[in-house]
Design an enzyme around this catalytic site. Sequence first.
Site, short mmCIF file in Angstrom:
data_model
loop_
_atom_site.label_atom_id
_atom_site.label_comp_id
_atom_site.label_asym_id
_atom_site.label_seq_id
_atom_site.Cartn_x
_atom_site.Cartn_y
_atom_site.Cartn_z
N GLU A 1 0.71 -0.97 0.08
CA GLU A 1 -0.01 0.02 -0.10
C GLU A 1 1.06 1.11 -0.17
O GLU A 1 1.44 1.49 0.88
CB GLU A 1 -0.90 0.19 1.34
CG GLU A 1 -1.93 -1.16 1.45
CD GLU A 1 -3.00 -1.02 0.41
OE1 GLU A 1 -3.05 0.10 -0.41
OE2 GLU A 1 -3.60 -2.03 0.13
N CYS B 1 -2.29 9.37 2.26
CA CYS B 1 -1.88 8.64 0.94
C CYS B 1 -2.85 8.79 -0.20
O CYS B 1 -2.55 9.08 -1.44
CB CYS B 1 -1.54 7.40 1.27
SG CYS B 1 -3.24 6.37 2.06
P1 NAD Z 1 8.68 4.70 3.99
O1 NAD Z 1 8.62 3.97 2.97
O2 NAD Z 1 9.78 5.80 4.52
O3 NAD Z 1 8.62 3.70 5.38
C1 NAD Z 1 7.44 2.87 5.66
C2 NAD Z 1 8.01 1.74 6.59
O4 NAD Z 1 9.08 0.91 6.20
C3 NAD Z 1 8.66 2.42 7.86
O5 NAD Z 1 8.25 1.77 8.96
C4 NAD Z 1 10.05 2.32 7.72
O6 NAD Z 1 10.86 2.07 8.81
C5 NAD Z 1 9.99 1.00 7.10
N1 NAD Z 1 11.39 0.72 5.97
C6 NAD Z 1 11.98 1.66 5.53
N2 NAD Z 1 13.12 1.06 4.82
C7 NAD Z 1 13.01 -0.27 5.02
C8 NAD Z 1 13.71 -1.37 4.24
N3 NAD Z 1 14.77 -1.31 3.53
N4 NAD Z 1 13.23 -2.54 4.67
C9 NAD Z 1 12.18 -2.82 5.49
N5 NAD Z 1 11.52 -1.92 6.21
C10 NAD Z 1 11.80 -0.48 5.87
O7 NAD Z 1 7.31 5.51 4.27
P2 NAD Z 1 6.52 6.44 5.48
O8 NAD Z 1 7.42 7.82 5.29
O9 NAD Z 1 6.61 6.12 6.58
O10 NAD Z 1 5.15 6.56 4.91
C11 NAD Z 1 4.64 7.65 3.99
C12 NAD Z 1 4.55 6.97 2.82
O11 NAD Z 1 3.35 5.92 2.98
C13 NAD Z 1 3.82 7.87 1.75
O12 NAD Z 1 4.12 7.61 0.51
C14 NAD Z 1 2.45 7.52 2.02
O13 NAD Z 1 1.48 7.96 0.64
C15 NAD Z 1 2.34 6.31 2.13
N6 NAD Z 1 0.94 5.52 2.66
C16 NAD Z 1 0.14 4.75 2.09
C17 NAD Z 1 -0.94 4.29 2.49
C18 NAD Z 1 -1.92 3.14 1.71
O14 NAD Z 1 -2.57 2.68 2.38
N7 NAD Z 1 -1.72 3.37 0.40
C19 NAD Z 1 -1.49 4.70 3.80
C20 NAD Z 1 -0.47 5.66 4.48
C21 NAD Z 1 0.64 6.09 3.88
#
Ligand code: NAD
Length: 501
Positions: A244, A278
């Site tokens: 997502e 998002c």
């Molecule tokens: P992010 O991608 O930076 O991090 C998401 C998660 O992944 C965090 O818990 C982070 O610690 C983890 N992570 C980071 N690198 C990793 C790796 N190499 N391996 C495993 N885990 C790792 O995103 P964010 O800044 O936390 O969230 C914002 C993003 O999420 C935005 O793009 C937003 O649109 C999206 N979002 C989507 C939805 C949806 O349902 N479609 C809902 C909320 C947020």
Amino acid sequence: MTETAPASPSRPTTFTTRSPATGEPLAEHPLDGPEEVARAVDRARTAQAGWAALPASRRRDHLLRWKKALATDLDTVARTISDETGKPAGDAALEVVLTLEHLAWAARNAARVLRRRKVRTGLFTVHQRASLVHRPLGVVGVIGPWNYPLFTPMGSIGYALAAGNAVVFKPSELTPATGALLAGLFDSAVPEHAGLLTTVTGAASTGDALARSGVEKVAFTGSPGTARKVMAVCAETLTPFLAECGGKDAVIVTGDADLDAAADAIVWGALSNAGQTCAGVERVYAVREIHAALCARVVERAGALSPGAGAGAAYGPMTLPGQAGIVERHVTGAVEAGGQALLGGPDSVRAPYVAPVVLTGVPEDAAAMTDETFGPVVSINAVADVDEAVERANASRYALGAAVFCRNGRAGAAVAARLRAGVVSVNSVLGFAAVPALPFGGSQDSGFGRIHGEEGLRAFTAVQSTTVQRFTPPIALTSFDVPAATRERAVRLARALHRRR
Ligand code: NAD
């Protein structure tokens, strides 16, 4: 996040979260590595065996007890979310309410959706009784974001648990206390199944360890870039993966739409949670004859709102420290490319706060139109007609949500059907998120797979198909004892039947 207290020069053991509004430290959390993650997964696996063996009605009752605990502690949960994300307390409370609705739906509907179902057999299988059942996967790893640190991961956690799985949850490093509170409330509400939901805390390396830990599925919410990295890790072991990711959601406003209602919804969809949603509103395509009138209404409403930490603030700070810089770059780029700032502009960015920005005439190839801005910024571009609006809305590499404003709901639904978005609202924004029975998710850079609804329950199961032979068939084709003449008769019969139509 600041890593502190190194136990050895190579690996710190804790990290500190900070208030996005003030930068003040909030709390210390364990920085879990592969060993801690492996222990959590082992514990979850043990708990899952007992959980999966329960009748579905008992699982429902346990989950409803957990829901009750969350509702009872709503204020504490909302305060924790508010502290960690900076969002106003009222918004955080609304997030908890939406989460409760989803948990209730998942708990109450899992038995019906996942029950064993008979299916019809065919001409050569009349002797079989055929059925399918959705079995739990085992342990699901959930990796969550910070913007809706309870609601978003619950779309996976609640549904995975309801489907009979255990969950190891890795919340964002910005919101670990919300994750820990969620798991703590589960353990105290359902002590006989403690360990079924565990939270591991840390940043990328903890998420990476979870993806490598042997869990049966990884449900990820976050940015498309991180999704690609986690998916590559899952690919090594063919671990199923659900993504997502972000969005660049468009709103289409037709010539006959109620412009006040559209402006109200656009402003809320673009600015609430400081635009860090998002499926928030980032682009608007309004047909030319109402474009100016719509812009005026949006500017008037948005101009009355301001961010801050106090009671009168419409929304809070940018949660992620670096996000204000991205917003500034998008706004500056849009204006330099010929876009016009109708409200605010590059100066609206005063980190950690960003005042509302309304743009128009932004070239479609500017970052403000192509990339996720994730800030309180909306671009309202004029289009010749609905066809052009649909074409532009669909031109994005994201395909998560969209909305259509149109006098007639049925006509709006016809426009919605032409949009390449996973979730669409007509005459509202984000209407789908509050309906637990509706699956949620997107495609392309917005990810794949669905959470919520029946699909969201099935996403955390494996289908097992079963046949039970009721009697020896008149034409037994799965035996070396079948005479050649019988086999030929069967082929003749099938050919005659299938040639008819
Ligand atoms: P992010 O991608 O930076 O991090 C998401 C998660 O992944 C965090 O818990 C982070 O610690 C983890 N992570 C980071 N690198 C990793 C790796 N190499 N391996 C495993 N885990 C790792 O995103 P964010 O800044 O936390 O969230 C914002 C993003 O999420 C935005 O793009 C937003 O649109 C999206 N979002 C989507 C939805 C949806 O349902 N479609 C809902 C909320 C947020």
